[in-house]
Design an enzyme around this catalytic site. Sequence first.
Site, PDB file in Angstrom:
ATOM      1  N   SER A 156       0.985  -1.426   0.055  1.00 50.71           N
ATOM      2  CA  SER A 156       0.326   0.283   0.086  1.00 50.71           C
ATOM      3  C   SER A 156       0.902   1.282  -0.141  1.00 50.71           C
ATOM      4  O   SER A 156       1.455   1.285  -1.244  1.00 50.71           O
ATOM      5  CB  SER A 156      -0.992  -0.079   1.248  1.00 50.71           C
ATOM      6  OG  SER A 156      -1.665   0.796   1.303  1.00 50.71           O
ATOM      7  N   ASP A 251     -10.281  -3.853  -4.998  1.00 47.52           N
ATOM      8  CA  ASP A 251      -9.858  -3.159  -4.049  1.00 47.52           C
ATOM      9  C   ASP A 251      -9.836  -1.450  -4.319  1.00 47.52           C
ATOM     10  O   ASP A 251      -9.150  -1.241  -6.084  1.00 47.52           O
ATOM     11  CB  ASP A 251      -7.617  -3.457  -3.834  1.00 47.52           C
ATOM     12  CG  ASP A 251      -6.773  -2.120  -3.315  1.00 47.52           C
ATOM     13  OD1 ASP A 251      -7.048  -0.751  -2.995  1.00 47.52           O
ATOM     14  OD2 ASP A 251      -5.693  -2.782  -3.198  1.00 47.52           O
ATOM     15  N   HIS A 281      -7.943  -5.275  -0.337  1.00 49.77           N
ATOM     16  CA  HIS A 281      -6.761  -4.665   0.499  1.00 49.77           C
ATOM     17  C   HIS A 281      -6.526  -4.611   1.953  1.00 49.77           C
ATOM     18  O   HIS A 281      -7.612  -5.674   2.259  1.00 49.77           O
ATOM     19  CB  HIS A 281      -7.045  -3.147  -0.443  1.00 49.77           C
ATOM     20  CG  HIS A 281      -6.013  -2.453   0.114  1.00 49.77           C
ATOM     21  ND1 HIS A 281      -5.025  -1.579  -0.960  1.00 49.77           N
ATOM     22  CD2 HIS A 281      -5.229  -2.318   1.758  1.00 49.77           C
ATOM     23  CE1 HIS A 281      -4.352  -0.832  -0.223  1.00 49.77           C
ATOM     24  NE2 HIS A 281      -4.372  -0.948   0.997  1.00 49.77           N
TER      25      HIS A 281
END
Length: 309
Positions: A156, A251, A281
Amino acid sequence: MPLDPQAKAFLERLRTSRMPSLERLPLPLARAAFTTTIPLAGPREEVARVEDRPIPGNLSVRIYTPRVSQGSAPWPALVYFHGGGWVVGGLDTVDAPCRQLANAAACTVISVAYRLAPEHKFPIPVEDCFLATRHVAEHAAEFNIDPAKIAVGGDSAGGNLAAAVTLLARERGGPSLAFQLLIYPATDSTLDTPSHRAFAKGFMLTRSEIQWFLRHYLVRPEEGENPLVSILRAKSLAELPPACLITAEFDPLRDEGEAYAARLRAFSVPVEHKRFDGMIHGFFQMAGIMDQGKTAIQYAASALKAAWT
C-alpha cells in the site's frame, strides 16, 4: 469474479462490528485501531533471529534472519516498508508477513520504522526510506547480506515508498537495487479510476480514508503531483529494477497499481504481475484468515528467489 467467500465473511464481520473508520477517530485512536488487524496475519512464524537496531537519522529497523535448511549467509535482503497510508502502522503491523517472507524467500528482511505523518509530512517518509536503504547497502557486511542482492518492497503506502526509493536510487547514483516488490501500491493521488469509483466504500479501504491519509501526508494538495507521491506520473521509469506487483480485484488501488505495472513494461522494465481475484485491500496481511493471503506471500517469495538466482 465474485468476492472470495473468506473476504466476504471478513467484510460482513467488519460491517457488523460497527467499528468507526480511521478518519473518524482521533489520530492516537486511529493508530491503535490499526494494530487490531495484527492477529489477522495468523501465528508468528519462527525465524532464526529477530533484532531491532537503531540506524542513523533517528530511525530503527527490525532484522529477520531466515530459518531455512538450505542456503547460507551472506543472505539476499529485502528492505521492507509497511503500509498504513503514511500515517498509521509500524514494525509490529507487518511482523508476521516479514517473518513469512524471510523464511519463504530465504532472505534477510529488514523492516524500516520510517517516521509517520502528520508529524513528519512528505517528503520525510520517502527520505527516511531511502536513507535506510542506502545505509543497509553501505553496511551490508554488518547486516550479513549480499550487497548485490538487495530488494525493496512494501504494501500500500509502503509499496509507494518502495517505488519512490527506486526512483531516488536511480537519480542519486545508488544504491544498486536488484528488485522491487510492490503489494497493492498507491501510485496516483488523483483517485480517479474505475476501481476507485466502484470500491469507494464497503471493501476495507475506503475513498474517504485515502483522502484522510493524503491530507495528513501532504503539506499542500498540489504535492500530490510530485512523482515521489504519484509515481505513475514520473517522466521516465527506465532503468528501474525488475518488479513483482500484486493487486487485489476489489481494491480501490487496483487500477493505479496495474497502470504502474503497464508503464514499467513500457519502459522495458521486467514486471511480473498478478491480480488476486475476489480479494480486498490488505489481504496480504490476512494470511491467518484468507487462503489467498498465504498464496500471495508464497508468490512474492518465489518472485524474490527468482530475482536472486
